[in-house]
Design a protein around this motif. Structure first.
Motif, mmCIF file in Angstrom:
data_model
loop_
_atom_site.group_PDB
_atom_site.id
_atom_site.type_symbol
_atom_site.label_atom_id
_atom_site.label_comp_id
_atom_site.label_asym_id
_atom_site.label_seq_id
_atom_site.Cartn_x
_atom_site.Cartn_y
_atom_site.Cartn_z
ATOM 1 N N GLY A 1 0.782 -1.230 0.000
ATOM 2 C CA GLY A 1 0.000 0.000 0.000
ATOM 3 C C GLY A 1 0.812 1.277 0.000
ATOM 4 N N THR A 2 1.844 1.325 -0.812
ATOM 5 C CA THR A 2 2.709 2.503 -0.873
ATOM 6 C C THR A 2 3.378 2.573 -2.237
ATOM 7 O OG1 THR A 2 4.643 3.598 0.117
ATOM 8 C CG2 THR A 2 4.631 1.206 0.114
ATOM 9 N N ASN A 3 3.801 3.781 -2.633
ATOM 10 C CA ASN A 3 4.600 3.924 -3.856
ATOM 11 C C ASN A 3 6.052 4.237 -3.536
ATOM 12 O OD1 ASN A 3 4.200 6.492 -2.920
ATOM 13 N ND2 ASN A 3 3.275 7.312 -4.789
ATOM 14 N N ILE B 1 -0.746 2.412 -10.935
ATOM 15 C CA ILE B 1 -2.155 2.568 -11.297
ATOM 16 C C ILE B 1 -2.443 4.047 -11.595
ATOM 17 C CG2 ILE B 1 -4.524 2.403 -10.427
ATOM 18 C CD1 ILE B 1 -3.696 0.010 -8.808
ATOM 19 N N PRO B 2 -3.144 4.346 -12.686
ATOM 20 C CA PRO B 2 -3.478 5.752 -12.996
ATOM 21 C C PRO B 2 -4.328 6.378 -11.896
ATOM 22 C CG PRO B 2 -3.948 4.295 -14.856
ATOM 23 C CD PRO B 2 -3.643 3.406 -13.704
ATOM 24 N N VAL B 3 -4.290 7.697 -11.834
ATOM 25 C CA VAL B 3 -5.094 8.417 -10.844
ATOM 26 C C VAL B 3 -6.575 8.234 -11.170
ATOM 27 C CG1 VAL B 3 -5.664 10.685 -9.894
ATOM 28 C CG2 VAL B 3 -3.280 10.101 -10.403
ATOM 29 N N PHE B 4 -7.356 7.899 -10.146
ATOM 30 C CA PHE B 4 -8.789 7.682 -10.327
ATOM 31 C C PHE B 4 -9.473 8.978 -10.740
ATOM 32 C CE2 PHE B 4 -13.159 7.442 -8.606
ATOM 33 C CZ PHE B 4 -13.599 6.317 -9.282
ATOM 34 N N ASN B 5 -10.254 8.908 -11.827
ATOM 35 C CA ASN B 5 -10.919 10.113 -12.326
ATOM 36 C C ASN B 5 -12.407 9.906 -12.584
ATOM 37 O OD1 ASN B 5 -10.783 8.466 -14.513
ATOM 38 N ND2 ASN B 5 -9.752 9.916 -15.875
ATOM 39 N N LYS B 6 -12.944 8.781 -12.097
ATOM 40 C CA LYS B 6 -14.363 8.455 -12.222
ATOM 41 C C LYS B 6 -14.884 8.695 -13.637
ATOM 42 C CE LYS B 6 -18.729 8.855 -9.759
ATOM 43 N NZ LYS B 6 -19.541 9.608 -8.761
ATOM 44 N N MET C 1 -5.559 4.604 -1.397
ATOM 45 C CA MET C 1 -6.925 5.089 -1.588
ATOM 46 C C MET C 1 -7.291 5.046 -3.070
ATOM 47 S SD MET C 1 -9.613 6.506 -0.057
ATOM 48 C CE MET C 1 -9.146 7.445 1.398
ATOM 49 N N ASN C 2 -6.358 5.423 -3.916
ATOM 50 C CA ASN C 2 -6.567 5.414 -5.360
ATOM 51 C C ASN C 2 -6.852 4.000 -5.864
ATOM 52 O OD1 ASN C 2 -6.326 6.778 -8.065
ATOM 53 N ND2 ASN C 2 -4.606 5.367 -8.266
ATOM 54 N N ALA C 3 -6.064 3.051 -5.411
ATOM 55 C CA ALA C 3 -6.246 1.659 -5.839
ATOM 56 C C ALA C 3 -7.604 1.124 -5.408
ATOM 57 C CB ALA C 3 -5.129 0.793 -5.268
ATOM 58 N N SER D 1 -13.271 -0.683 -6.746
ATOM 59 C CA SER D 1 -14.688 -0.696 -6.363
ATOM 60 C C SER D 1 -15.527 0.106 -7.358
ATOM 61 C CB SER D 1 -14.857 -0.113 -4.958
ATOM 62 O OG SER D 1 -14.362 1.221 -4.888
ATOM 63 N N TYR D 2 -14.978 0.325 -8.543
ATOM 64 C CA TYR D 2 -15.666 1.142 -9.551
ATOM 65 C C TYR D 2 -16.210 0.233 -10.651
ATOM 66 C CZ TYR D 2 -16.743 5.180 -12.470
ATOM 67 O OH TYR D 2 -17.402 6.132 -13.210
ATOM 68 N N GLY D 3 -17.365 -0.344 -10.388
ATOM 69 C CA GLY D 3 -17.991 -1.236 -11.359
ATOM 70 C C GLY D 3 -17.451 -2.651 -11.325
#
Length: 201
Positions: A9-11, A42-47, A86-88, A93-95
């Motif tokens: 859980g870290t970069n 992982i790319p930044v979450f942008n919904k 948080m991003n991951a 959990s997006y679909g």
């Protein structure tokens, strides 16, 4: 033999949380197969309006689906989990719902005394979100003063710390067996997660 996915859980390139998961991978090799998964790319979450999930996220989700359980190692930044974690979890959990009813063990290492306790509490709340609904084992493993916790070979040096980790890991394996029986509501929970929308509340 059980198969677990361990999410780093870290970069950070040098992380005692990654070192702890690597230790568990080696130390428990006779009890479970543990595969470490990095989330730093992982790319930044942008919904996106169309729920198109990045390929890297799909790969991780497939690994989680195929695993018996998940171990998440989180540091603590400003009393919370890192943005990369948080991003991951936002993408996971997006679909898609790979963590639904999935047994999860939380670990955390920190340079200070509290061993990421506040970040772990926040992570537990996130994993209970309607779109995730993971089965998190009540106990967690906190590794304080993590810079001094390992020797040059990456082994934990405190016998009491090792004994506690071994006991918790054995409990987690039992927890996985027990929760695998709790499938009666699986389809209903999956449907609820699919239909949940914060914007319609």
């Amino acid at each position: 033999m059980m198969k677990f996915i361990a999410i780093v859980g870290t970069n950070s390139a040098k992380s005692t949380n990654r070192k702890l998961l690597q230790y568990m991978q080696e130390h428990f090799a006779d009890k479970a197969e543990i595969e470490l998964v990095e989330i730093k790319d992982i790319p930044v979450f942008n919904k996106p309006a169309v729920k198109v999930v990045p390929e890297r996220v799909k790969e991780i989700a497939a690994k989680i689906d195929a695993a018996d359980g998940v171990i998440i190692g989180t540091p603590e930044y400003d009393h919370s989990i890192p943005a990369v974690l948080m991003n991951a979890l936002a993408w996971l959990s997006y679909g898609i719902f790979p963590l639904l009813n999935k047994p999860v063990m939380i670990t955390g290492a920190s340079f200070g005394t509290l061993g990421s306790s506040r970040a772990q509490l926040q992570l537990r709340q996130i994993l209970n979100a309607p779109e995730i609904k993971a089965n998190v084992i009540p106990e967690e493993f906190l590794l304080s003063h993590s810079l001094q916790a390992f020797d040059a070979d990456g082994q934990l040096t405190n016998p009491e710390t090792v004994a506690k980790l071994e006991a918790l890991f054995d409990d987690f394996r039992l927890f996985v067996k027990i929760t695998s029986k709790l499938q009666n509501a699986q389809a209903l929970l999956h449907k609820e997660a699919e239909n949940f929308d914060w914007e319609s509340l």
